[in-house]
Design an enzyme around this catalytic site. Structure first.
Site: not given
Ligand code: NAD
Length: 476
Positions: A200-201, A203-204, A221, A255
């Site tokens: 997600s943006p 966590v990004g 991503e 996504c």
């Molecule tokens: P998320 O950001 O919640 O989690 C992604 C990863 O980050 C997981 O492995 C998680 O353990 C880790 N994480 C979570 N919180 C964290 C923190 N505070 N500090 C460090 N690491 C942390 O995302 P999600 O719920 O797993 O996936 C959904 C999101 O991902 C949606 O926004 C979706 O659009 C996006 N996504 C993007 C793509 C792409 O290729 N652009 C592909 C799939 C999903």
């Protein structure tokens, strides 16, 4: 009840041990030839084929994803990616010769793509196998060592990936670290050379901040709200088939899924009618019983989407299709909604579930104003038969990627970069773009002259040197 289990957590000591092992091994991996790297990728490909049933079972156990959809969206893209890397890797690894200006006379310039080194890969749950393995392919091809942390939300797949990767690679080259936020936070504190994050943006931003401590490069991503525009010239039956497939695959947890729809007012009712037929065609009269549709990943995400649906209805939204739910199964039927207020969560947050809000317009500028007020999307979809309309929308928007008269297929094209822009992502993945993302582009000039043109301008700055500088500024 949906199966539920918890992911095991790799200890910090174990993480540090593996990080140091990989650090000690990175130079050897850096020195690997294109043939060595292809051998590794082919070994990975053979393992994907031979363990296909295990992959299908693990992802199905996590959210009842149909096995055919696992084949199509988790396995097939990896096979395509490996084949494309093995076909072109030696070409991509060659130093790229660069033309030199006259001031560089006597020298040769090139770009040498060298591995970045120790890489961290963090992946999400929604395509839990594909999005974990795909960055490994790019990292290996570019000659790196890497540690992968899969999502804790899909524990069966996370466990499977750990065993799967251990069956293909030595841990000093590729290792899987299981765990949630704490483990992720610890990993982010280590001095990696590159981080590839998919998620997600929100966590990004945390990842990018952590990376700044070590000035480590990042590929992000991310996600966000990807709009669809259907104009007055589009064929609604075709739109319903393509949007129905793109939106409801993986139960909307994609996504690049069409997030919400802007449609010309003259087409709205016909589109809803066409979608009703399309959904019956894909999932039958009772989608909850269909074997062809995934469920929501867990109770947390199911409840989130159900709450947003209830909030929208309370604020005046009307259900055009679907909206049946099953709490035991974390299931929501494919749903179309009209009259959703602009401040509803369904129109302010990424939905990531099987709900498609529909907004009608008289003039396409109403859609463009709304889209441009928001963050730049990962994908934007246009359905139109009129080039002038398509050009106008393209010209007046920005997005990571776009399909015209289709949804999602740009992501599967092996020769296109995949990624977002600003809030939807930084950097690109797939094929040569993935290879470059994991490589440092080293600028190299080899001088063949004892004294090049620049050598004529070394101090002391006497009249001759001044004349040379003036001539250079004037003519070169
Ligand atoms: P998320 O950001 O919640 O989690 C992604 C990863 O980050 C997981 O492995 C998680 O353990 C880790 N994480 C979570 N919180 C964290 C923190 N505070 N500090 C460090 N690491 C942390 O995302 P999600 O719920 O797993 O996936 C959904 C999101 O991902 C949606 O926004 C979706 O659009 C996006 N996504 C993007 C793509 C792409 O290729 N652009 C592909 C799939 C999903």
């Amino acid at each position: 009840m949906m199966p539920s289990t918890h992911v095991s957590e790799t200890s910090f000591e174990e993480i540090n041990r593996i990080f140091n092992l990989q650090k000690a091994n990175k130079q050897a991996v850096k020195n690997s030839s294109d043939k060595d790297r292809c051998k590794k990728l082919q070994k990975l490909q053979r393992a994907i084929h031979s363990q296909r049933e295990g992959i299908r079972n693990a992802v199905h156990a996590d959210f009842l994803k149909p096995k055919e959809e696992v084949d199509l969206t988790e396995i097939y893209p990896l096979i395509v990616e490996i084949k494309s890397f093995c076909k072109d890797l030696s070409k991509w690894m060659e130093p790229e010769e660069i033309e030199s200006p006259i001031t560089m006379i006597g020298s040769m310039a090139s770009i040498v793509r060298e591995p970045k080194g120790n890489c961290l890969l963090i992946s999400p749950w929604n395509y839990p196998f594909q999005l974990a393995i795909s960055p490994i392919i790019s990292a290996i091809a570019a000659g790196n060592v890497c540690m992968l942390k899969p999502s804790e939300m899909t524990p069966h797949t996370s466990k499977f990936i750990k065993e799967f990767i251990a069956s293909v690679f030595n841990e000093n080259e590729v290792a899987v670290i299981e765990g949630g936020m704490e483990v992720s936070t610890h990993l982010l504190s280590l001095p990696f050379d590159h981080i590839h994050f998919t998620g997600s943006p929100a966590v990004g931003k945390i990842v990018m901040k952590a990376a700044s401590e070590h000035l480590c490069s990042v590929t992000l991503e991310l996600g966000g709200k990807s709009p669809v525009i259907i104009d007055e010239t589009a064929d609604v039956t075709e739109c319903a088939a393509k949007i129905g497939w793109g939106k409801f695959m993986n139960s909307g947890q994609t996504c690049i899924a069409p997030d919400y729809l802007f449609i010309h007012e003259s087409k709205k009712q016909a589109f809803i009618d066409a979608m009703r037929l399309q959904l019956v065609k894909m999932y039958g009269q009772h989608p909850a019983q269909s074997q062809s549709i995934a469920h929501m990943v867990n109770a947390k995400h199911y409840t989130r989407v159900k709450t947003w649906l209830a909030e929208a209805i309370q604020n005046g939204a009307s259900v055009d299709l679907g909206a049946e739910t099953n709490d035991e199964q974390n299931f929501m039927a494919p749903t179309l909604l009209s009259n959703v207020t602009m401040d509803s969560k369904l129109l302010t947050e990424e939905i990531f579930g099987p709900i498609l809000p529909i907004i009608s317009f008289k003039n396409v500028d109403e859609a463009l104003v709304h889209i441009n007020k928001n963050q730049k999307p990962l994908a934007l979809y246009i359905f139109s038969k009129k080039n002038k309309n398509i050009d106008y929308i393209m010209q007046n928007t920005s997005a990571g990627g776009t399909c015209i008269n289709d949804t999602m297929i740009h992501q599967a094209h092996p020769n296109l970069p995949f990624g977002g822009v600003n809030n939807s992502g930084l950097g690109k993945s797939h094929g040569i773009w993935g290879f470059r993302e994991f490589s440092n582009e080293r600028a190299v000039v080899r001088q063949y002259l004892k004294k090049g043109l620049v050598g004529l301008m070394y101090p002391p700055y006497n009249n001759f040197v001044r004349r040379m500088i003036n001539l250079t500024i004037q003519y070169f």
